[in-house]
Design an enzyme around this catalytic site. Structure first.
Site, PDB file in Angstrom:
ATOM      1  N   ASP A  71     -11.293 -35.925 -83.277  1.00 41.96           N
ATOM      2  CA  ASP A  71     -11.545 -36.857 -82.172  1.00 41.96           C
ATOM      3  C   ASP A  71     -12.863 -37.611 -82.242  1.00 41.96           C
ATOM      4  O   ASP A  71     -13.343 -38.118 -81.242  1.00 41.96           O
ATOM      5  CB  ASP A  71     -11.501 -36.059 -80.858  1.00 41.96           C
ATOM      6  N   GLU A 129      -5.231 -31.684 -86.237  1.00 38.91           N
ATOM      7  CA  GLU A 129      -5.710 -31.261 -84.913  1.00 38.91           C
ATOM      8  C   GLU A 129      -5.291 -32.295 -83.851  1.00 38.91           C
ATOM      9  O   GLU A 129      -6.100 -32.831 -83.082  1.00 38.91           O
ATOM     10  CB  GLU A 129      -7.225 -31.036 -84.878  1.00 38.91           C
ATOM     11  N   HIS A 185     -28.781 -28.774 -82.654  1.00 33.21           N
ATOM     12  CA  HIS A 185     -28.163 -29.971 -83.257  1.00 33.21           C
ATOM     13  C   HIS A 185     -29.260 -30.988 -83.594  1.00 33.21           C
ATOM     14  O   HIS A 185     -30.282 -31.056 -82.906  1.00 33.21           O
ATOM     15  CB  HIS A 185     -27.191 -30.541 -82.214  1.00 33.21           C
ATOM     16  N   ARG A 232     -22.020 -35.521 -75.682  1.00 34.06           N
ATOM     17  CA  ARG A 232     -22.515 -36.738 -75.025  1.00 34.06           C
ATOM     18  C   ARG A 232     -22.343 -36.700 -73.507  1.00 34.06           C
ATOM     19  O   ARG A 232     -23.218 -37.146 -72.765  1.00 34.06           O
ATOM     20  CB  ARG A 232     -21.779 -37.965 -75.578  1.00 34.06           C
ATOM     21  N   HIS A 263     -24.356 -29.902 -77.414  1.00 31.63           N
ATOM     22  CA  HIS A 263     -24.635 -31.228 -77.984  1.00 31.63           C
ATOM     23  C   HIS A 263     -23.834 -32.379 -77.380  1.00 31.63           C
ATOM     24  O   HIS A 263     -24.041 -33.533 -77.727  1.00 31.63           O
ATOM     25  CB  HIS A 263     -24.346 -31.224 -79.499  1.00 31.63           C
ATOM     26  N   GLU A 300     -14.329 -38.578 -76.914  1.00 35.93           N
ATOM     27  CA  GLU A 300     -13.346 -37.888 -77.758  1.00 35.93           C
ATOM     28  C   GLU A 300     -11.923 -37.913 -77.184  1.00 35.93           C
ATOM     29  O   GLU A 300     -10.956 -38.018 -77.940  1.00 35.93           O
ATOM     30  CB  GLU A 300     -13.790 -36.442 -77.995  1.00 35.93           C
TER      31      GLU A 300
HETATM   32  C1  UD1 Z   1     -20.486 -36.275 -83.044  1.00 30.55           C
HETATM   33  C2  UD1 Z   1     -19.107 -36.545 -82.444  1.00 30.55           C
HETATM   34  C3  UD1 Z   1     -18.686 -35.380 -81.542  1.00 30.55           C
HETATM   35  C4  UD1 Z   1     -18.792 -34.054 -82.277  1.00 30.55           C
HETATM   36  C5  UD1 Z   1     -20.190 -33.907 -82.864  1.00 30.55           C
HETATM   37  C6  UD1 Z   1     -20.242 -32.657 -83.694  1.00 30.55           C
HETATM   38  C7  UD1 Z   1     -18.584 -38.891 -81.943  1.00 30.55           C
HETATM   39  C8  UD1 Z   1     -18.635 -39.967 -80.931  1.00 30.55           C
HETATM   40  N1  UD1 Z   1     -19.157 -37.735 -81.588  1.00 30.55           N
HETATM   41  O1  UD1 Z   1     -21.411 -36.249 -81.959  1.00 30.55           O
HETATM   42  O2  UD1 Z   1     -17.330 -35.570 -81.160  1.00 30.55           O
HETATM   43  O3  UD1 Z   1     -18.565 -33.011 -81.368  1.00 30.55           O
HETATM   44  O4  UD1 Z   1     -20.469 -35.025 -83.707  1.00 30.55           O
HETATM   45  O5  UD1 Z   1     -21.548 -32.256 -83.944  1.00 30.55           O
HETATM   46  O6  UD1 Z   1     -18.058 -39.090 -82.985  1.00 30.55           O
HETATM   47  N2  UD1 Z   1     -28.097 -36.569 -86.641  1.00 30.55           N
HETATM   48  C9  UD1 Z   1     -28.901 -36.390 -87.731  1.00 30.55           C
HETATM   49  N3  UD1 Z   1     -28.396 -35.727 -88.816  1.00 30.55           N
HETATM   50  C10 UD1 Z   1     -27.134 -35.223 -88.851  1.00 30.55           C
HETATM   51  C11 UD1 Z   1     -26.328 -35.407 -87.731  1.00 30.55           C
HETATM   52  C12 UD1 Z   1     -26.817 -36.100 -86.625  1.00 30.55           C
HETATM   53  O7  UD1 Z   1     -30.046 -36.807 -87.740  1.00 30.55           O
HETATM   54  O8  UD1 Z   1     -26.754 -34.616 -89.860  1.00 30.55           O
HETATM   55  C13 UD1 Z   1     -28.623 -37.307 -85.457  1.00 30.55           C
HETATM   56  C14 UD1 Z   1     -28.749 -38.812 -85.695  1.00 30.55           C
HETATM   57  O9  UD1 Z   1     -29.893 -39.291 -85.040  1.00 30.55           O
HETATM   58  C15 UD1 Z   1     -27.499 -39.349 -84.966  1.00 30.55           C
HETATM   59  C16 UD1 Z   1     -27.409 -38.397 -83.815  1.00 30.55           C
HETATM   60  O10 UD1 Z   1     -27.749 -37.130 -84.351  1.00 30.55           O
HETATM   61  O11 UD1 Z   1     -27.662 -40.694 -84.595  1.00 30.55           O
HETATM   62  C17 UD1 Z   1     -26.085 -38.305 -83.117  1.00 30.55           C
HETATM   63  O12 UD1 Z   1     -25.012 -38.181 -84.055  1.00 30.55           O
HETATM   64  P1  UD1 Z   1     -23.546 -38.742 -83.660  1.00 30.55           P
HETATM   65  O13 UD1 Z   1     -22.614 -38.467 -84.789  1.00 30.55           O
HETATM   66  O14 UD1 Z   1     -23.644 -40.122 -83.183  1.00 30.55           O
HETATM   67  O15 UD1 Z   1     -23.152 -37.903 -82.395  1.00 30.55           O
HETATM   68  P2  UD1 Z   1     -22.972 -36.352 -82.166  1.00 30.55           P
HETATM   69  O16 UD1 Z   1     -23.554 -36.045 -80.834  1.00 30.55           O
HETATM   70  O17 UD1 Z   1     -23.427 -35.613 -83.337  1.00 30.55           O
HETATM   71  N1  UDP Z   2     -21.712 -24.915 -86.775  1.00 34.40           N
HETATM   72  C1  UDP Z   2     -22.496 -24.687 -87.908  1.00 34.40           C
HETATM   73  N2  UDP Z   2     -23.845 -24.617 -87.758  1.00 34.40           N
HETATM   74  C2  UDP Z   2     -24.450 -24.758 -86.565  1.00 34.40           C
HETATM   75  C3  UDP Z   2     -23.661 -25.008 -85.408  1.00 34.40           C
HETATM   76  C4  UDP Z   2     -22.282 -25.103 -85.555  1.00 34.40           C
HETATM   77  O1  UDP Z   2     -21.975 -24.532 -89.003  1.00 34.40           O
HETATM   78  O2  UDP Z   2     -25.684 -24.666 -86.514  1.00 34.40           O
HETATM   79  C5  UDP Z   2     -20.248 -24.989 -86.935  1.00 34.40           C
HETATM   80  C6  UDP Z   2     -19.438 -24.149 -85.980  1.00 34.40           C
HETATM   81  O3  UDP Z   2     -19.286 -22.814 -86.433  1.00 34.40           O
HETATM   82  C7  UDP Z   2     -18.126 -24.901 -85.949  1.00 34.40           C
HETATM   83  C8  UDP Z   2     -18.566 -26.353 -86.060  1.00 34.40           C
HETATM   84  O4  UDP Z   2     -19.868 -26.314 -86.642  1.00 34.40           O
HETATM   85  O5  UDP Z   2     -17.343 -24.617 -87.094  1.00 34.40           O
HETATM   86  C9  UDP Z   2     -18.622 -26.973 -84.675  1.00 34.40           C
HETATM   87  O6  UDP Z   2     -19.294 -28.166 -84.762  1.00 34.40           O
HETATM   88  P1  UDP Z   2     -19.973 -28.861 -83.525  1.00 34.40           P
HETATM   89  O7  UDP Z   2     -20.268 -27.857 -82.484  1.00 34.40           O
HETATM   90  O8  UDP Z   2     -21.087 -29.676 -84.075  1.00 34.40           O
HETATM   91  O9  UDP Z   2     -18.853 -29.882 -83.043  1.00 34.40           O
HETATM   92  P2  UDP Z   2     -17.561 -29.759 -82.118  1.00 34.40           P
HETATM   93  O10 UDP Z   2     -16.743 -28.611 -82.599  1.00 34.40           O
HETATM   94  O11 UDP Z   2     -18.026 -29.593 -80.711  1.00 34.40           O
HETATM   95  O12 UDP Z   2     -16.888 -31.070 -82.280  1.00 34.40           O
END
Ligand code: UD1
Ligand code: UDP
Length: 394
Positions: free
Chosen positions: A105, A127, A250, A219, A217, A141
């Site tokens: 999603d 999924e 995160h 939004r 984490h 999502e």
């Molecule tokens: C995204 C997904 C959310 C999912 C989550 C898992 C969307 C809209 N949201 O949200 O569904 O649950 O990932 O974690 O697709 N960043 C880093 N390094 C990384 C990852 C993230 O620096 O490896 C920082 C960056 O500043 C980035 C911000 O995190 O801009 C947010 O990342 P983003 O993918 O936009 O949203 P998530 O909250 O991670």
């Molecule tokens: N996870 C990980 N390291 C972390 C936190 C989460 O490997 O520090 C794993 C977790 O076990 C699960 C997945 O990341 O498999 C979940 O991702 P996240 O919570 O970022 O996203 P969501 O599932 O809410 O979309």
């Protein structure tokens, strides 16, 4: 439903993903598809997450065939979608996939599916069928899943409940109940004799104290809800001397700011960097309780027999709530703290929740998805039998 004509060439199946959870849940599928001589398994990453994606690629020994490298600090939903769409044009032209697989999603999921549609390449949605029926929660999502459901030709539902959700939207063809691939992944990472490569995790007082694993984490939790959650975590740590909270934070700057503001320096709270998936899964296997707003953790923790308090107002994963291992704690400070207090202090309350249930899969989801794909493309006489999730003991 019309199935595709058998084709003498290998089927080119391209998995597209970009964030940590998509990568963890697609990794075992990309590997499984490589085992079939009729399939060429390709992998395109958008790198919506950069560091957190790379960590998963390393743990599961995956290599991307193409990498759009789109991540920017504090990226917006529009920017992720635009960059993915623009990048995918060239990838699809070059790789010429027969099928594109997307997962879940995220914005990558939506843009990957939309791009496939623009190129008239069929989409398989892994999924599929999870719903809250609230378009703003989880945001964005819930709507991403619905839009991908409208585009996809093949729908791989983790549970029967997800299939019923799709049927309500008149999606009844090309639907398979497979279990969730996250359980396939978990079976490869969790080991009894696992030694952490993070020293701080080896040093935790397992057995002597109650280790509470925390993540947050989403939004829709940004702002007031996240503040309340952080204050609840602080309250839990201050009120209960026999706990240690371990919180891999995160990399989102919004999340890190909230954590710094409300939790830094709190006794018994370990704020650490995101963990590699194998470290995370094994920590979960050894912890006492999980507090999270994550989707993936709501599926993994029940399979490991760990109670979960969900730091959200709703969930698109009601199966483990029905099984009794997960509770919706909401986003009000005192309510979260009270539910945690009960689980920390009342052995009876804890025992009622701490039983291993497997409503999300039996570790065979990837095989079922591969067989469904082969059947769809005329390479198998029959589709796979559905996964009948029962919540049985592991
Ligand atoms: C995204 C997904 C959310 C999912 C989550 C898992 C969307 C809209 N949201 O949200 O569904 O649950 O990932 O974690 O697709 N960043 C880093 N390094 C990384 C990852 C993230 O620096 O490896 C920082 C960056 O500043 C980035 C911000 O995190 O801009 C947010 O990342 P983003 O993918 O936009 O949203 P998530 O909250 O991670
Ligand atoms: N996870 C990980 N390291 C972390 C936190 C989460 O490997 O520090 C794993 C977790 O076990 C699960 C997945 O990341 O498999 C979940 O991702 P996240 O919570 O970022 O996203 P969501 O599932 O809410 O979309």
């Amino acid at each position: 439903m019309k199935r595709e004509e058998p084709n003498v060439e290998k089927l080119r199946v391209m998995s597209v993903f970009g964030t940590r959870p998509e990568a963890i849940k697609m990794a075992p599928l990309v590997q499984e598809l490589k085992r079939y001589p009729e399939i060429e398994s390709l992998c395109c990453v958008t790198a919506q997450h950069r560091q957190m994606l790379d960590s998963v690629m390393e743990v599961f020994h995956l290599q991307a065939d193409c990498d759009l490298n789109i991540m920017a600090p504090r990226q917006t939903l529009s920017s992720i979608t635009c960059k993915c769409l623009a990048g995918m044009d060239d990838v699809i032209d070059r790789m010429k996939p027969d099928l594109i697989l997307v997962h879940g999603d995220t914005s990558t999921t939506f843009a990957g599916a939309l791009s496939a549609f623009y190129h008239q390449v069929p989409v398989g949605h892994v999924e599929a069928g999870l719903r809250t029926y609230d378009r703003y929660s989880p945001f964005p999502e819930e709507m991403n899943r619905k839009m991908v459901g409208a585009i996809a030709t093949l729908h791989f539902c983790p549970t029967e409940n997800n299939r019923r959700n799709l049927a309500r939207e008149n999606i009844t063809e090309g639907v398979f109940v497979t279990g969730n691939t996250v359980i396939d992944a978990l079976k490869t990472t969790v080991r009894r004799d696992y030694t952490f490569s993070t020293d701080e995790l080896n040093a935790l007082p397992y057995g002597e104290k109650k280790i509470i694993l925390v993540t947050c984490h989403r939004r829709e939790n940004y702002g007031e809800p996240m503040k309340n959650i952080m204050l609840a975590l602080r309250q839990i740590a201050l009120e209960n001397e026999d706990v240690e909270l371990v919180y891999p934070v995160h990399l989102s700057p919004v999340v890190r700011e909230a954590v710094q503001t409300y939790l830094a320096g709190t006794p018994r709270v370990h704020l650490i960097d995101p963990l590699a998936a194998d470290e995370m899964h094994n920590l979960m296997a050894r912890c006492y309780l999980v507090l999270t707003d994550s989707g993936g953790l709501q599926e993994e923790a029940p399979a490991l027999g760990k109670p979960v308090l969900v730091l959200r107002r709703e969930t698109e994963r009601p199966e483990a709530v029905a099984a009794g291992t997960v509770k919706i704690a909401g986003v009000v400070q005192e309510e979260i703290a009270a539910l945690a207090r009960e689980l920390i202090r009342s052995p009876a309350a804890y025992e009622r929740m701490a039983h291993a249930v497997n409503p999300y899969g039996d570790g065979q989801a990837c095989r079922r998805i591969a067989e469904a794909i082969l059947w769809h493309f005329g390479r198998r006489a029959a589709p796979p039998a559905d996964y009948c999730g029962s919540g049985e003991e592991t």
